[in-house]
Design an enzyme around this catalytic site. Sequence first.
Site, PDB file in Angstrom:
ATOM      1  N   GLU A 122       0.839  -1.197   0.000  1.00  0.00           N
ATOM      2  CA  GLU A 122       0.000   0.000   0.000  1.00  0.00           C
ATOM      3  C   GLU A 122       0.875   1.249   0.000  1.00  0.00           C
ATOM      4  O   GLU A 122       1.951   1.265   0.607  1.00  0.00           O
ATOM      5  CB  GLU A 122      -0.902  -0.015   1.240  1.00  0.00           C
ATOM      6  CG  GLU A 122      -2.011   1.003   1.239  1.00  0.00           C
ATOM      7  CD  GLU A 122      -3.019   0.743   2.354  1.00  0.00           C
ATOM      8  OE1 GLU A 122      -3.392   1.716   3.031  1.00  0.00           O
ATOM      9  OE2 GLU A 122      -3.420  -0.427   2.547  1.00  0.00           O
ATOM     10  N   GLU A 173      -3.341  10.229   3.408  1.00  0.00           N
ATOM     11  CA  GLU A 173      -4.501  10.301   4.289  1.00  0.00           C
ATOM     12  C   GLU A 173      -4.574  11.703   4.888  1.00  0.00           C
ATOM     13  O   GLU A 173      -3.581  12.212   5.420  1.00  0.00           O
ATOM     14  CB  GLU A 173      -4.419   9.241   5.388  1.00  0.00           C
ATOM     15  CG  GLU A 173      -4.580   7.827   4.841  1.00  0.00           C
ATOM     16  CD  GLU A 173      -4.562   6.765   5.918  1.00  0.00           C
ATOM     17  OE1 GLU A 173      -5.413   5.860   5.872  1.00  0.00           O
ATOM     18  OE2 GLU A 173      -3.685   6.837   6.796  1.00  0.00           O
TER      19      GLU A 173
END
Length: 700
Positions: A578, A582
């Site tokens: 990943e 964010e």
Amino acid sequence: MRLDKASGWLRRLAFRASRAAVSLVGGGRISAFGVGQGKIGMILVINLDRQPQRLRRTLRELSRFTTSDGDPLASLAHRLAAVDARDGRAVAATADVDQTYRLGAHLYVQPDARLQACFGVDEPVTMTRQEVAVARSHIEAWKVIVAGSSDHVLVLEDDVWFRIGAAAAIDQGWRAAAGRKAGRGGPHLLYLSYEDAGGTASRADVCDALFRPERGLWFLSGYVLSREGAETLLRAMPVVGPVDMWMNYRFEEVGALALASPAILQRPDGGSDNSYSVLPFLARAGIVDTDTAPEAPRADVGPVLAWTTGRDREGLAMALSMLGLRVRAFDGDEHAIPASELSALLNEFDALVDAPLTPCAVSAAIAELGAKFIFEANARTAGAIQPGVSPASRTAILSWDEPGEASWQPICALLGLATPIQAFPEGAPRAWRLFRDGRPVMRSASGDARWVGPMDDTAWTLIPRSDRPSLPRPGRADRSRGDLLAHATMTTPSPLFLGRVETFPGNLAAFAREGLQYEDGARLVLERMPTGDRPYRSGALASARPFHHGRFEAEIRAARGRGLVTGFFLHREAPRQEIDIELTGDEPHAMLVNVYFNPGDDGAAIGFGYRGSPCRIKLDFDTASDFHVYAIDWRPDCITWSVDGRIVHERVGWDPTPIPHLPMRLHANLWAPRSKDLAGQLDELALPSSAMFRNISIWT
């Protein structure tokens, strides 16, 4: 103490203590077992070669009971060697097992509206190696029954125990089953052990002792099978999907029966390395949830030095990483490493691959008593240790000529490690320099970026050398774009980026179609609306296909409110990798970047870590006030993050993880973490809250 209230080791300890006490008392006679017509004449115990203690434990359990002839029940037991998932050849493609099944088959056994709402019944699922091994083990048991002399055989897995009252329940059920099948050779399949599929099992023809299942039973821990029943199952092959699921489709043709309640149960203290193919689907549907991840393996085997032939793919480096070693690979043309530098490297890394060593470093490596040496046949060893020089007891020479012939066995034997479940890897292309250390020798601290600890402590993360990561050099230009692969304004639905109906562990919200709206872009709305077992509903979208390296860009206006996370990220499973952006509601003037890395080829079920290696970057604006352009530029040897055309963070190999190397899908979502650590306590007064995404682009 109630066992269902105990947890972890305490629960296992309590169970073992209770079984030790019970073992002092005989379990009684089970008249269904014995010699002669109408008796269960043999017990097959499926047991792995590497788990003899489980066989001994099962035989002790059987010895508590006697047959109709007064002999110990264990006298009927025969061991059947289980197929080991760690043996790649044993679980390779075979005509006996079709390893791809449809999610609808799982839903047939255990209907669940939440799962069906997230995925279609035709969604393909690939069995795990463990599931294939279990299926093949039971198939071998059926073949033994057909070839044997006993009319009826109890098939047991080696992790079972007999509950109190089991003897009476089995005898009563056997008499009832034999009476119903009188004149037809007795019962052909009788479940003594099972689990009702979430309370959804369909039962018919129920009496006090047993019932006729129509569907809805899991597990094959203990069942009685006749010779004719075994022949029927073998004729129905291939087994499609997990064998206990497939058996539900055979109930009618084999005339299946089951005890009114299980007499044989699975032990809660046995431990297991089983992996279930449906679990990722259940997690994404919010049916199973967890805030923790299993502890990642860390091999404690002393330093390992390995040399390869320099093939195009680096399988050996990947294999050592999958075993839990922290691996650094070299191109071979670096400066020769002196003994002092070698010592420092081995304090940081567990294994060095193709390291060029000075003569003094060679001597130091050989003198290190714990050091192990691995050579591929015809390895490039110029300036390094020769195979004949390293101690034979600490050396493995890999003799395979082609990558497809590679095997875990010689490596694991040398290192004293268990053979992994996963297939031996091909590895990443050498040109990608996956396990190279790209960190600068010197790096300056920056007040605009800080690590957010603690990080995942795995073999694939190095604890950073300084408290603060450095930013790119001032004035460094953003990377120029390549060819455009995909673009969508997101003002209307796009076939390139599809809405998601799912969730994931640790998320308080379930993603639903109603949470995704189209206006001046894709609006993701999180609101108080119970959905499934989650208290909130939100929206998410993802690219229709995965991408392999490139630039991923979007205009984003983050959601406002503590406890909310606006995510824009690349993600994959098996292995889990990943790359994140964010935007958290508790710090609207910052962005969080993160990387998760797990090793392996595509399909390797390795998914450790739930913290990653997060770093928070200060921004000079409020992320929830207006749109800004955020980009992830992912290359084989470097990842850069930019905002409004300015690079704000970059990472290279081992900074602090290797660079993800497998294709990933691009995701955008708005979610509410179960943990307060990431974005603070959720402020329900701020709900509903929304995040906006528009002009999503993917470039080479």
